[in-house]
Write a protein that holds these residues in place. Structure first.
Motif, mmCIF file in Angstrom:
data_model
loop_
_atom_site.group_PDB
_atom_site.id
_atom_site.type_symbol
_atom_site.label_atom_id
_atom_site.label_comp_id
_atom_site.label_asym_id
_atom_site.label_seq_id
_atom_site.Cartn_x
_atom_site.Cartn_y
_atom_site.Cartn_z
ATOM 1 N N ALA A 160 61.909 -2.242 -19.439
ATOM 2 C CA ALA A 160 63.025 -2.559 -18.614
ATOM 3 C C ALA A 160 63.482 -3.973 -18.877
ATOM 4 O O ALA A 160 64.595 -4.173 -19.318
ATOM 5 N N GLN A 161 62.468 -4.936 -19.480
ATOM 6 C CA GLN A 161 62.913 -6.093 -20.091
ATOM 7 C C GLN A 161 63.625 -6.080 -21.253
ATOM 8 O O GLN A 161 64.696 -6.867 -21.489
ATOM 9 N N THR A 166 68.573 -6.847 -24.169
ATOM 10 C CA THR A 166 69.755 -6.414 -25.059
ATOM 11 C C THR A 166 70.951 -6.122 -24.446
ATOM 12 O O THR A 166 72.107 -6.660 -24.881
ATOM 13 N N LEU A 167 70.934 -5.681 -23.268
ATOM 14 C CA LEU A 167 72.305 -5.323 -22.422
ATOM 15 C C LEU A 167 72.977 -6.686 -22.121
ATOM 16 O O LEU A 167 74.153 -6.932 -22.402
ATOM 17 N N LEU A 168 72.201 -7.875 -21.488
ATOM 18 C CA LEU A 168 72.835 -9.026 -21.432
ATOM 19 C C LEU A 168 73.063 -9.801 -22.403
ATOM 20 O O LEU A 168 74.169 -10.633 -22.462
ATOM 21 N N LEU A 204 65.612 -13.445 -27.567
ATOM 22 C CA LEU A 204 66.731 -13.807 -27.130
ATOM 23 C C LEU A 204 67.631 -14.854 -28.161
ATOM 24 O O LEU A 204 68.795 -14.864 -28.265
ATOM 25 N N HIS A 205 66.837 -15.493 -29.055
ATOM 26 C CA HIS A 205 67.132 -16.390 -29.860
ATOM 27 C C HIS A 205 67.229 -15.875 -31.347
ATOM 28 O O HIS A 205 67.588 -16.515 -32.166
ATOM 29 N N GLY A 206 66.486 -14.901 -31.402
ATOM 30 C CA GLY A 206 66.356 -14.010 -32.716
ATOM 31 C C GLY A 206 66.781 -12.600 -32.879
ATOM 32 O O GLY A 206 67.722 -12.167 -32.844
ATOM 33 N N LYS A 207 65.626 -11.814 -32.576
ATOM 34 C CA LYS A 207 66.012 -10.480 -32.977
ATOM 35 C C LYS A 207 67.015 -9.837 -31.864
ATOM 36 O O LYS A 207 67.778 -9.343 -32.662
ATOM 37 N N ASP A 208 67.046 -9.961 -30.664
ATOM 38 C CA ASP A 208 67.774 -9.539 -29.845
ATOM 39 C C ASP A 208 69.295 -9.976 -29.672
ATOM 40 O O ASP A 208 70.176 -9.520 -29.401
ATOM 41 N N ARG A 209 69.223 -11.200 -30.350
ATOM 42 C CA ARG A 209 70.478 -11.936 -30.507
ATOM 43 C C ARG A 209 71.278 -11.198 -31.539
ATOM 44 O O ARG A 209 72.618 -11.005 -31.381
ATOM 45 N N GLY A 212 72.931 -8.096 -30.021
ATOM 46 C CA GLY A 212 73.838 -8.244 -29.582
ATOM 47 C C GLY A 212 75.143 -8.364 -30.410
ATOM 48 O O GLY A 212 76.189 -7.625 -30.309
ATOM 49 N N ASN A 213 74.862 -8.809 -31.719
ATOM 50 C CA ASN A 213 76.054 -8.979 -32.828
ATOM 51 C C ASN A 213 76.068 -7.647 -33.165
ATOM 52 O O ASN A 213 77.273 -7.407 -33.752
#
Length: 408
Positions: A160-161, A166-168, A204-209, A212-213
């Motif tokens: 879920a995390q 990824t969603l947010l 949040l500041h690396g892979k998942d950011r 988002g892109n």
């Protein structure tokens, strides 16, 4: 949702009235009657849109959709298709084609055709925006599935995390303006409170950011310089209500259709993620003395005020389901960060209610987004077809007025 009845009572009444008059009798009176019917229909349909769940009696709450919900947008597009068919009947059927080469139509028709081309670009952007929302819906569904497990363990929480991160992240990179440094700082500050505690906080500041892109690059197929807000503003150029003698002639239905076209595209851009929407709240002005325009003006005021509030926060837009999804996703993210400490009955019930709400949002998206996207495509093809029909009339006039070739 039933399809628009484009051959319904409005067109039948026009046909009956035209059969009742001889060609020699008052053609102007006939056109005025047709125009009056069009204006009444536009006013009635937009009045229905203006009455939403927020204004409805309790017994009608389950029937009327909320403003800028998926169901409301579908009703809006249904209205557009219906009014567009009636507009063509008033403009073309029974009219002498030579009028298209005379004032005011010789000036207004090119503007309408140009505005239609801009609307096609907006339709394309909206289609891609719906694609993106469908990806968000799938991520939210992962969250629901994980947290519906009983009992919920570490594995479900991590799943879920990851989906929530990824969603947010993807949600906050939906617009071009959201990629600038100021907005990134705002987003970082907002998520720091729970981001540090994520097992994958660095993501949040690396892979998942970058994830988002990746969502942005998958969705946006328009040029980087393209702006939805500027496109809407360009569509309002030369959108002026007819005055004087033109206020009761063929300029009126053209102005009505232009107004509806711009309003529909503006409302879609306000609701659905589109590239570069900064400044969208500076929408076009419609004269308040026009009776048929009153419900449109009221809707403009409501949506415009909501947009100004949302734009200041840098959030997604006005689609009702997206606003609810964002709120619930942030709350569930807070819960997954603090998972491990014992849950009292009150907190457990709160989380269960939030998961149920997210599940309901996913259901509404699952049922409504694909039909909405299909309607946007239908609007696109209708605009193309109507533009071709009007161009055919213009071509006929050109051929008739062209000088005969001189033979030697």
């Amino acid at each position: 949702m039933p399809p628009a009845d484009n051959q319904g009572s409005f067109l039948n009444r026009i046909s009956i009235r035209r059969n009742q008059f001889s060609v020699v009798e008052a053609v102007n009176d006939q056109e005025l009657e047709d125009l009056e019917l069009l204006q009444k229909h536009v006013a009635d349909r937009f009045s229905e849109l203006l009455t939403t769940n927020d204004d409805s009696p309790a017994e009608e709450k389950s029937v009327r959709p909320g403003l800028q919900s998926i169901a409301w947008l579908r009703n809006l597009l249904d209205l557009f298709l219906s009014c567009e068919a009636e507009f063509k009947t008033v403009l073309i059927a029974g009219r002498d084609p030579s009028q298209f080469s005379k004032p005011p139509l010789d000036r207004l028709i090119p503007d309408l055709l140009e505005r239609s081309v801009k609307a096609l670009d907006v339709c394309n952007a909206i289609t891609h925006g719906i694609d993106l929302i469908q990806h968000w819906q799938k991520l939210a569904q992962i969250v629901v599935t994980a947290l519906r497990q009983s009992p919920v363990g570490e594995g479900q929480i991590r799943r879920a995390q990851k989906a929530l991160t990824t969603l947010l992240t993807s949600m906050f990179f939906d617009d071009k303006e959201n990629t600038n440094a100021n907005f990134h700082l705002k987003w970082t500050d907002r998520t720091r409170s729970f981001g540090r505690r994520f097992s994958g906080a660095a993501a949040l500041h690396g892979k998942d950011r970058s994830s988002g892109n990746n969502f942005r690059s998958f969705s946006w197929s328009v040029a980087k310089s393209w702006s939805a807000a500027k496109q809407i503003q360009n569509m309002t150029t030369n959108l002026v209500a007819p005055r004087g003698a033109d206020a009761s002639g063929p300029a009126v239905p053209v102005y009505i259709m232009n107004t509806i076209l711009v309003f529909v595209m503006w409302a879609l851009v306000a609701a659905i993620p589109c590239q570069e929407r900064n400044g969208l709240s500076t929408h076009f002005q419609t004269p308040r003395q026009l009776g048929w325009a009153q419900p449109i003006i009221s809707l403009q005021d409501k949506i415009g005020e909501d947009w100004k509030k949302k734009e200041k926060k840098g959030t997604l837009g006005l689609l009702e389901e997206l606003q609810k999804m964002e709120k619930v996703a942030n709350s569930l993210a807070e819960f997954t960060c603090s998972f491990g400490s014992p849950l009292d009955n009150e907190k457990a019930a709160e989380v269960e209610a939030q998961v149920a709400e997210m599940e309901e949002i996913c259901r509404r998206m699952e049922e409504g987004l694909a039909p909405l996207q299909q309607q946007v495509r239908e609007v696109f093809h209708r605009i193309v077809r109507s533009r071709s029909e009007i161009l055919d009339v213009v071509d006929q006039i050109t051929k008739i007025s062209a000088p005969a070739p001189v033979s030697f």
